[in-house]
Design a protein around this motif. Sequence first.
Motif, PDB file in Angstrom:
ATOM      1  N   HIS A  73       0.817  -1.212   0.000  1.00 54.86           N
ATOM      2  CA  HIS A  73       0.000   0.000   0.000  1.00 54.86           C
ATOM      3  C   HIS A  73       0.852   1.263   0.000  1.00 54.86           C
ATOM      4  O   HIS A  73       0.409   2.314  -0.470  1.00 54.86           O
ATOM      5  CB  HIS A  73      -0.912  -0.014   1.228  1.00 54.86           C
ATOM      6  CG  HIS A  73      -2.125   0.851   1.079  1.00 54.86           C
ATOM      7  ND1 HIS A  73      -3.056   0.682   0.079  1.00 54.86           N
ATOM      8  CD2 HIS A  73      -2.564   1.905   1.810  1.00 54.86           C
ATOM      9  CE1 HIS A  73      -4.009   1.579   0.201  1.00 54.86           C
ATOM     10  NE2 HIS A  73      -3.730   2.350   1.231  1.00 54.86           N
ATOM     11  N   TYR A  97      -3.336  -0.151  -9.259  1.00 57.07           N
ATOM     12  CA  TYR A  97      -2.937  -0.044  -7.851  1.00 57.07           C
ATOM     13  C   TYR A  97      -4.059  -0.549  -6.942  1.00 57.07           C
ATOM     14  O   TYR A  97      -3.813  -1.282  -5.967  1.00 57.07           O
ATOM     15  CB  TYR A  97      -2.597   1.407  -7.528  1.00 57.07           C
ATOM     16  CG  TYR A  97      -2.310   1.666  -6.061  1.00 57.07           C
ATOM     17  CD1 TYR A  97      -1.085   1.317  -5.504  1.00 57.07           C
ATOM     18  CD2 TYR A  97      -3.269   2.265  -5.250  1.00 57.07           C
ATOM     19  CE1 TYR A  97      -0.816   1.562  -4.165  1.00 57.07           C
ATOM     20  CE2 TYR A  97      -3.011   2.504  -3.912  1.00 57.07           C
ATOM     21  CZ  TYR A  97      -1.795   2.154  -3.380  1.00 57.07           C
ATOM     22  OH  TYR A  97      -1.542   2.391  -2.051  1.00 57.07           O
ATOM     23  N   ASN A  98      -5.302  -0.186  -7.260  1.00 62.43           N
ATOM     24  CA  ASN A  98      -6.439  -0.664  -6.473  1.00 62.43           C
ATOM     25  C   ASN A  98      -6.609  -2.176  -6.603  1.00 62.43           C
ATOM     26  O   ASN A  98      -6.986  -2.854  -5.634  1.00 62.43           O
ATOM     27  CB  ASN A  98      -7.718   0.045  -6.919  1.00 62.43           C
ATOM     28  CG  ASN A  98      -7.748   1.502  -6.494  1.00 62.43           C
ATOM     29  OD1 ASN A  98      -7.076   1.889  -5.544  1.00 62.43           O
ATOM     30  ND2 ASN A  98      -8.507   2.322  -7.197  1.00 62.43           N
ATOM     31  N   THR A 101      -4.026  -3.719  -4.364  1.00 59.53           N
ATOM     32  CA  THR A 101      -4.440  -3.568  -2.969  1.00 59.53           C
ATOM     33  C   THR A 101      -5.531  -4.560  -2.617  1.00 59.53           C
ATOM     34  O   THR A 101      -5.496  -5.201  -1.556  1.00 59.53           O
ATOM     35  CB  THR A 101      -4.930  -2.132  -2.710  1.00 59.53           C
ATOM     36  OG1 THR A 101      -3.879  -1.202  -2.992  1.00 59.53           O
ATOM     37  CG2 THR A 101      -5.365  -1.961  -1.259  1.00 59.53           C
ATOM     38  N   HIS A 207      -5.477   8.750   4.157  1.00 62.09           N
ATOM     39  CA  HIS A 207      -6.507   7.745   4.410  1.00 62.09           C
ATOM     40  C   HIS A 207      -7.771   8.451   4.895  1.00 62.09           C
ATOM     41  O   HIS A 207      -7.889   8.782   6.079  1.00 62.09           O
ATOM     42  CB  HIS A 207      -6.042   6.727   5.452  1.00 62.09           C
ATOM     43  CG  HIS A 207      -4.779   6.022   5.054  1.00 62.09           C
ATOM     44  ND1 HIS A 207      -3.545   6.442   5.448  1.00 62.09           N
ATOM     45  CD2 HIS A 207      -4.583   4.935   4.281  1.00 62.09           C
ATOM     46  CE1 HIS A 207      -2.619   5.638   4.951  1.00 62.09           C
ATOM     47  NE2 HIS A 207      -3.218   4.727   4.231  1.00 62.09           N
TER      48      HIS A 207
END
Length: 262
Positions: A73, A97-98, A101, A207
């Motif tokens: 992450h 990237y998601n 993850t 976040h």
Amino acid sequence: MITKVFVLVITLSGLAFTFVTIVQLMLFLSSFSDKREVNNSSIYSDVAGDEASTAVLSSIVDISLLICFIIQHSFSSAPLSKLLVYSNIRYMQRILYNILTAAVLQILMIYWRPIPYYVLWSITLEQSPMFKLMFQLLHSLSWLSLYIMCISLDITELLGIKWVYYNLISGNEFSEPLTSQSQQSFSRYKSRYKSQQMLHLQNSMKHPGFLCLLVILWVYPVMRLDRLFIAVIWTVYMALAWHVDENDINYIIEQRSKKFAS
């Protein structure tokens, strides 16, 4: 044309995979049933032989999974972006990237080892319906607030849909989304549509929904050792990435007042 179809398929598949993973993560963190923990712990106990060795082995596995998630992450975005430059599909950086993850979260949830032997606190919900309702409401409101905050911060940007859409429609190539200030091309483009205060807030708040996640992690009826690992490690991780200052808070309050006034 073939490239666009390929990009569209990857994007839609990635969004579906991310959505499914988010739902499963909700159940993983906010499910108050302990059947999975009891069943899994009995299996691990038979292998390890006793509670202490089982707890040690499970702790090593769980902490390793959490560290792998943090590494992915935190450090996979830049190498992924550089790799996509050579493929001329840098605009897919956020989508991929998601996906990465979500994949790491899937691995974490699949191989997670509950440790029911060591409990920090325990509240029996079956004998306290009001407590069960309270926990359910707190977790539901926290998840809802978290999603509302993500939507307010531009959910299409967080998911990477915006940059794929722009490329498929106009054919323009952009730098990766949520870029750092060192990548000036994207920053100049994004600054035409977002204020400097908003850009600073997004860079400071890595976040969204920090407080909501704290409630989800810590307000839980049974704080077993494995749950404590998640709560402590993720809380420290999010706290280290949280750089919201007084100007950011004032900006949020100002925007909230404007939206209520309108």
